[in-house]
Design a protein around this motif. Structure first.
Motif, PDB file in Angstrom:
ATOM      1  N   ALA A  26       0.836  -1.203   0.000  1.00  0.00           N
ATOM      2  CA  ALA A  26       0.000   0.000   0.000  1.00  0.00           C
ATOM      3  C   ALA A  26       0.865   1.245   0.000  1.00  0.00           C
ATOM      4  O   ALA A  26       0.591   2.215  -0.720  1.00  0.00           O
ATOM      5  N   GLY A  27       1.929   1.213   0.793  1.00  0.00           N
ATOM      6  CA  GLY A  27       2.820   2.367   0.840  1.00  0.00           C
ATOM      7  C   GLY A  27       3.422   2.653  -0.520  1.00  0.00           C
ATOM      8  O   GLY A  27       3.463   3.804  -0.959  1.00  0.00           O
ATOM      9  N   GLU A  28       3.874   1.616  -1.174  1.00  0.00           N
ATOM     10  CA  GLU A  28       4.487   1.837  -2.488  1.00  0.00           C
ATOM     11  C   GLU A  28       3.496   2.487  -3.427  1.00  0.00           C
ATOM     12  O   GLU A  28       3.803   3.479  -4.098  1.00  0.00           O
TER      13      GLU A  28
ATOM     14  N   VAL B 279       0.668   4.182  -2.801  1.00  0.00           N
ATOM     15  CA  VAL B 279       0.257   5.517  -2.380  1.00  0.00           C
ATOM     16  C   VAL B 279       1.356   6.538  -2.640  1.00  0.00           C
ATOM     17  O   VAL B 279       1.119   7.610  -3.207  1.00  0.00           O
ATOM     18  N   VAL B 280       2.551   6.185  -2.237  1.00  0.00           N
ATOM     19  CA  VAL B 280       3.652   7.140  -2.400  1.00  0.00           C
ATOM     20  C   VAL B 280       3.887   7.449  -3.875  1.00  0.00           C
ATOM     21  O   VAL B 280       3.984   8.610  -4.276  1.00  0.00           O
TER      22      VAL B 280
END
Lengths: 231, 231
Positions: free
Chosen positions: A154-156, A158-159
């Motif tokens: 998710a972080g990848e 979103v970022v």
DNA sequence: ATGAATTTTTGTACGCGTACGAAAAATAGC
DNA sequence: GCTATTTTTCGTACGCGTACAAAAATTCAT
């Protein structure tokens, strides 16, 4: 003989449209004109109703987007052939989720769900948890491992998606007063003190292209490797 | 001899307030009443101006929040004593960033920056990249490794913060028409088919408490371990 | 002194999500 | 039939971020 039009059995005023209709129309709008153009007002007129009528089928816009994500997952998530080796199975399952989500970056606003708990995604979660257990983790550690994979994934997305959006916004505002004002990152990287931050200073010029590279799979493999050397 | 009141040298109409003033007032509002209460209109009245005047000091609300994040980082990020061993140094640096950010979860909306490029955070980035290089990675792989750590960290914060917010919202709407409508996750977990999804079915009851646990450090260690077994 | 140029401030206006309450349309009990 | 009840729809209104253009306040050139 069966009644021609099944007699209604519910109590109140009959709805003029269904939740499914709302989601389907919303999907069409997003597909055609992008997520920015999806407004409750437009959605209402396109289903032939009024904005506030939508709120009896959907709690608010966020829930609508969540349903849209669900819908997207159900349509595009296809179960890949899984390798026999559990470690590779984890990788493939996570990568499949990642691919499906990265394909529609508008999801970002919803993606911050605490879990991708669309029913159609559960099978992938199962594969990941199961792979971790088969590699020797306890069920508890396996769940934690899955969470770590989800955080990373998710972080990848979103970022990267936010970075892309910011870049687009900045390009839009090309000729206005802010054009000369450099980007945040550019400003910060411009005056790096090579004494205090030698690594960053030496690599400053390559930072942008390096961070532009897609290294999701590398990081995923590293994470899974690390999870499997039981500690 | 120096002029008593330094003669202005800039051309146009003199500003009535500064960007720093804006950020400071914004910080006060957020501290006192929470990020939800920070509106451009209220901020304007509290600096004694009008909403649109703010836009000459700040590109838009998003940039304001970014500046706020910067400000927060500069104030709360303290450089910890770093262990000598590079692997542990990476962990400590990343955990410090994580701690500072997790402390103010309102940052979530901005956290999706493509990087935490606040000047005060750069030192931590340096430590992580340097630690990875010292462990044998090439500078390029080290940057990728840092990115993986950032994805994981940002993802963890965003996901947890959003989950917390959703929970709060749901509690607010306790007594209304949606109260009986179960949460997304609850609904999905309710009818798990133990044949198709045996792992999840067996662990369903423990899912909520398990995912509530704070396992950031475990995942971080796993990720860094995985990054260091050079591949 | 005066007008041009430049920068900041201000006023007005738009579309947005949505809270709230009244109106409408159906059923159920009498 | 009539009324009460329940569910859905609709109209109005508010505060939000901010686009746009006009006004105000300053310096510079003459």
């Amino acid at each position: 003989m069966p009644q021609p039009s099944a007699p209604r059995k519910t109590r109140g005023r009959p709805p003029r449209f269904s939740r499914e209709e709302v989601v389907a129309t919303a999907r069409r709008i997003v597909d055609e004109d992008g997520v920015d153009r999806l407004t409750m007002r437009r959605l209402a007129t396109e289903v032939g109703s009024t904005p506030m009528a939508l709120y009896h089928h959907v709690r608010n816009k966020e829930e609508l987007l969540l349903l849209l994500l669900d819908d997207h997952a159900a349509r595009t998530l296809r179960r890949p052939e899984l390798p026999a080796h559990p470690r590779e199975r984890i990788i493939v399952a996570a990568a499949a989720i990642h691919e499906a989500l990265a394909a529609c970056p508008w999801i970002v606003e919803v993606l911050t769900a605490d879990d991708l708990m669309s029913a159609s995604a559960l099978w992938f979660v199962e594969q990941i948890v199961d792979g971790l257990v088969e590699c020797g983790l306890t069920p508890e550690r396996a769940v934690h491992g899955y969470r770590a994979v989800w955080y990373y994934t998710a972080g990848e997305i979103v970022v990267r998606a936010t970075a892309a959006r910011r870049r687009a916004d900045a390009d839009d505002a090309d000729a206005d007063a802010y054009a000369d004002r450099a980007t945040y990152r550019e400003r910060v990287f411009a005056d790096l003190d090579p004494d205090e931050l030698p690594r960053l200073a030496r690599i400053a010029d390559d930072w942008a292209p390096l961070t532009a590279e897609d290294t999701y799979l590398d990081g995923l493999r590293a994470l899974v490797d690390g999870l499997l050397v039981s500690r």
